[in-house]
Design a protein around this motif. Structure first.
Motif, PDB file in Angstrom:
ATOM      1  N   ARG A  18      23.008  89.326  47.053  1.00 49.65           N
ATOM      2  CA  ARG A  18      21.978  90.209  47.102  1.00 49.65           C
ATOM      3  C   ARG A  18      20.788  90.327  46.293  1.00 49.65           C
ATOM      4  O   ARG A  18      19.626  90.265  46.652  1.00 49.65           O
ATOM      5  CB  ARG A  18      22.560  91.705  47.454  1.00 49.65           C
ATOM      6  CG  ARG A  18      22.956  92.325  46.283  1.00 49.65           C
ATOM      7  CD  ARG A  18      21.959  93.177  45.627  1.00 49.65           C
ATOM      8  NE  ARG A  18      20.731  93.751  46.318  1.00 49.65           N
ATOM      9  CZ  ARG A  18      21.210  95.291  46.738  1.00 49.65           C
ATOM     10  NH1 ARG A  18      22.313  95.825  46.303  1.00 49.65           N
ATOM     11  NH2 ARG A  18      20.223  95.869  47.251  1.00 49.65           N
ATOM     12  N   ILE A  19      21.197  89.958  44.898  1.00 52.38           N
ATOM     13  CA  ILE A  19      20.168  89.800  44.156  1.00 52.38           C
ATOM     14  C   ILE A  19      19.514  88.443  44.179  1.00 52.38           C
ATOM     15  O   ILE A  19      17.926  88.406  43.993  1.00 52.38           O
ATOM     16  CB  ILE A  19      20.514  89.992  42.355  1.00 52.38           C
ATOM     17  CG1 ILE A  19      21.019  91.199  42.287  1.00 52.38           C
ATOM     18  CG2 ILE A  19      19.182  89.602  41.320  1.00 52.38           C
ATOM     19  CD1 ILE A  19      20.310  92.447  42.647  1.00 52.38           C
ATOM     20  N   THR A  20      19.901  87.362  44.390  1.00 48.79           N
ATOM     21  CA  THR A  20      19.293  86.147  44.735  1.00 48.79           C
ATOM     22  C   THR A  20      18.292  86.398  45.862  1.00 48.79           C
ATOM     23  O   THR A  20      17.280  85.796  45.950  1.00 48.79           O
ATOM     24  CB  THR A  20      20.284  85.000  45.138  1.00 48.79           C
ATOM     25  OG1 THR A  20      21.361  84.812  43.804  1.00 48.79           O
ATOM     26  CG2 THR A  20      19.804  83.659  45.462  1.00 48.79           C
ATOM     27  N   ASP A  21      18.920  86.989  46.844  1.00 46.15           N
ATOM     28  CA  ASP A  21      18.148  87.254  48.219  1.00 46.15           C
ATOM     29  C   ASP A  21      16.779  87.866  47.815  1.00 46.15           C
ATOM     30  O   ASP A  21      15.692  87.657  48.273  1.00 46.15           O
ATOM     31  CB  ASP A  21      18.936  88.063  49.080  1.00 46.15           C
ATOM     32  CG  ASP A  21      17.895  88.523  50.267  1.00 46.15           C
ATOM     33  OD1 ASP A  21      17.595  87.771  51.264  1.00 46.15           O
ATOM     34  OD2 ASP A  21      17.858  89.715  50.267  1.00 46.15           O
ATOM     35  N   LEU A  22      16.920  89.031  46.887  1.00 43.43           N
ATOM     36  CA  LEU A  22      15.930  89.715  46.585  1.00 43.43           C
ATOM     37  C   LEU A  22      14.668  88.968  45.886  1.00 43.43           C
ATOM     38  O   LEU A  22      13.720  89.183  45.840  1.00 43.43           O
ATOM     39  CB  LEU A  22      16.508  90.995  45.561  1.00 43.43           C
ATOM     40  CG  LEU A  22      15.464  91.940  45.305  1.00 43.43           C
ATOM     41  CD1 LEU A  22      15.142  92.695  46.624  1.00 43.43           C
ATOM     42  CD2 LEU A  22      16.001  92.837  44.170  1.00 43.43           C
ATOM     43  N   LEU A  23      15.256  88.041  44.956  1.00 48.04           N
ATOM     44  CA  LEU A  23      14.180  87.247  44.189  1.00 48.04           C
ATOM     45  C   LEU A  23      13.684  85.911  44.684  1.00 48.04           C
ATOM     46  O   LEU A  23      13.034  85.228  44.349  1.00 48.04           O
ATOM     47  CB  LEU A  23      14.915  86.886  42.832  1.00 48.04           C
ATOM     48  CG  LEU A  23      15.335  88.263  41.963  1.00 48.04           C
ATOM     49  CD1 LEU A  23      15.853  87.584  40.475  1.00 48.04           C
ATOM     50  CD2 LEU A  23      14.211  89.087  41.647  1.00 48.04           C
TER      51      LEU A  23
END
Ligand code: GDP
Ligand code: IMO
Ligand code: MG
Length: 429
Positions: A18-23
């Protein structure tokens, strides 16, 4: 020339996807650098849930090129299934969006059969692997007898390599494990088809990455697993067979340490682990059930890949200090803070007691670690739901205190806190 690296700071499942998606929206390339389909990364966008195992989580944004790097082991069956599922949901997975480095290794049915046979043989000492053939595939890589993805473009070479590979593994399967042999012809036929489909995706991953960096375009490296599953620095032998740490990102993509800008450690606001091995802060009973959830919610603590209930415990700051050091983390992302809502008291492990002595470091020797007792400091909890908070100021003072305590104890900044699985349920600090 910015390379930002996303690392799991615990035992995996911290919320890296989810953090990869965010960044990903700020990146030109999102690249997976290690592991295989033992990973399960969940991304939730506008209520839609995407579960990714091999394809970088940047694929949902569709802004960046997604690369499966040299350090990854690929099960083509899983990869093609994942590609088909994403395509059915309107996500472009053509070679414009997704590329595979020729140096990545292939997982075969023989690797999976060996993983299963070895786990069964280990009995009570089982590692609790995901049974995806990860260990045997990396073993072949290290033994220099692996099959690289580049072979998918060479039908004859692939057929030859597979015939030798399956014959060699069949000897081990039948003679050592008393298991059924595999049909080499069937495996070769299946992989020939995979070759036809995947050939257009093959690239030299490091060239793609270097070009982006030379152009000043941002590259985001997406970790799989976590620091404590690292083959060198994790809780060996209860680890995976690759290097999920920051060093693994460099060798997995073929870049040097000077390129790294941010090294982002992702940690849950508590701790979880799937599989065997020591876990000093592990909880049992009601509190564990409370942290784990019942499995009704998609974010409850059940493995994305295997569905196994995850073991859970309080936040272990001794572990996180180790993760900061091993990875040279520049910052931490704290996920699942919302799960702690409603708990009266929140213990955080600040040190261990080992054989009557207080220690502040993390012993990776499983025998020592198994004897470590957590020493907790307790912070007050908060009553109300925080899933709608979008700024620090919207969090209750006790939640802010929890975050500040982690920052103080680790002496690194927290850049993002998440309060729900949705893309927008994030607080940028
Ligand atoms: P990864 O392997 O590190 O990518 O993590 P997983 O996807 O395996 O596990 C994390 C789970 O927690 C997923 O179901 C996410 O959707 C969910 N999740 C991530 N961040 C949050 C959060 O802040 N709150 C809640 N409730 N769920 C979260
Ligand atoms: P993500 O990327 C949590 C664990 C397995 C087992 C050990 C070895 O979703 O965070 P393996 O199949 O790799 O040989 O199993 O590692 N494991 C994970 N645990 N999250 C993961 O990935 C994991 N990948 C492997 O449970 O204990
Ligand atoms: Mg996961």
């Amino acid at each position: 020339m910015p390379l930002d690296i996303i690392i799991g700071a615990q035992w995996g499942d911290e919320g890296k996807g989810r953090i990869t998606d965010l960044l990903a929206s700020q990146a030109s390339i999102v690249a997976r650098y290690s592991g295989g389909d033992n990973a399960g990364h969940t991304v939730t966008v506008k209520g839609k849930i995407f579960k990714l195992h091999l394809i970088p989580s940047g694929i949902i944004h569709q802004d960046a090129l997604c690369l499966i790097g040299d350090g990854v082991v690929i099960n083509p069956t899983t990869l093609l299934r994942e590609m088909d599922e994403l395509a059915q949901r309107g996500i472009d997975v053509s070679p414009n969006q997704l590329q595979i480095s020729r140096g990545a290794h292939l997982i075969t049915p023989a690797h999976i059969a060996l993983d299963k046979a070895a786990e069964a043989r280990r009995g009570h000492g089982a590692i609790g692997t995901t049974l995806r053939g990860i260990g045997p595939a990396y073993t072949d890589k290290a033994a220099r007898s692996g099959l690289r993805a580049g072979l998918l473009a060479d039908p004859e070479g692939l057929a030859d390599a597979l015939s030798q590979h399956v014959a060699a593994k069949n000897e081990i399967l039948t003679r050592i494990y008393g298991a059924e042999p595999l049909d080499a012809t069937a495996v070769a036929a299946q992989y020939a088809q995979f070759g036809q489909r995947l050939r257009p995706y093959l690239v030299d991953g490091h060239v793609v990455v270097h070009q982006a960096l030379a152009d000043g375009r941002a590259v985001l490296a997406e970790g799989a697993q976590g620091t404590f599953l690292d083959l060198n620095h994790g809780t060996y032998p209860f680890v995976t067979s690759s290097h999920p740490t920051a060093g693994g990102a460099l060798v997995g993509l073929g870049v040097g340490p000077k390129q790294a800008r941010r090294v982002i450690g992702v940690a849950k606001a508590f701790t979880s682990r799937v599989g065997g091995g020591p876990f000093p802060c592990e909880l049992a009973g009601e509190t564990a059930a409370r942290l784990r959830g019942t499995g009704e919610n998609p974010w409850d603590e059940y493995g994305t890949t295997t569905g196994r209930p995850r073991r859970v415990g309080w936040l272990d700051l001794v572990m996180l200090r180790h993760a900061v050091a091993i990875n040279s983390l520049t910052e931490l992302v704290l996920t699942k803070l919302d799960i702690l809502s409603g708990l009266k008291e929140l213990p955080l492990c600040v040190a261990y007691e080992l054989d009557g002595k207080r220690i502040a470091h993390f012993p990776t020797d499983p025998n020592l670690l198994a004897r470590c007792q957590p020493i907790y400091e307790k912070l007050p909890g908060w009553e109300y739901d925080i899933t709608q908070a979008r700024a620090m100021a919207e969090l209750p003072p006790t939640a802010r205190r929890y975050i500040d305590f982690v920052i103080e104890m680790l002496d690194i900044p927290i850049s993002v806190v998440s309060v729900g699985p949705g893309r927008e349920q994030t607080i940028f600090m």
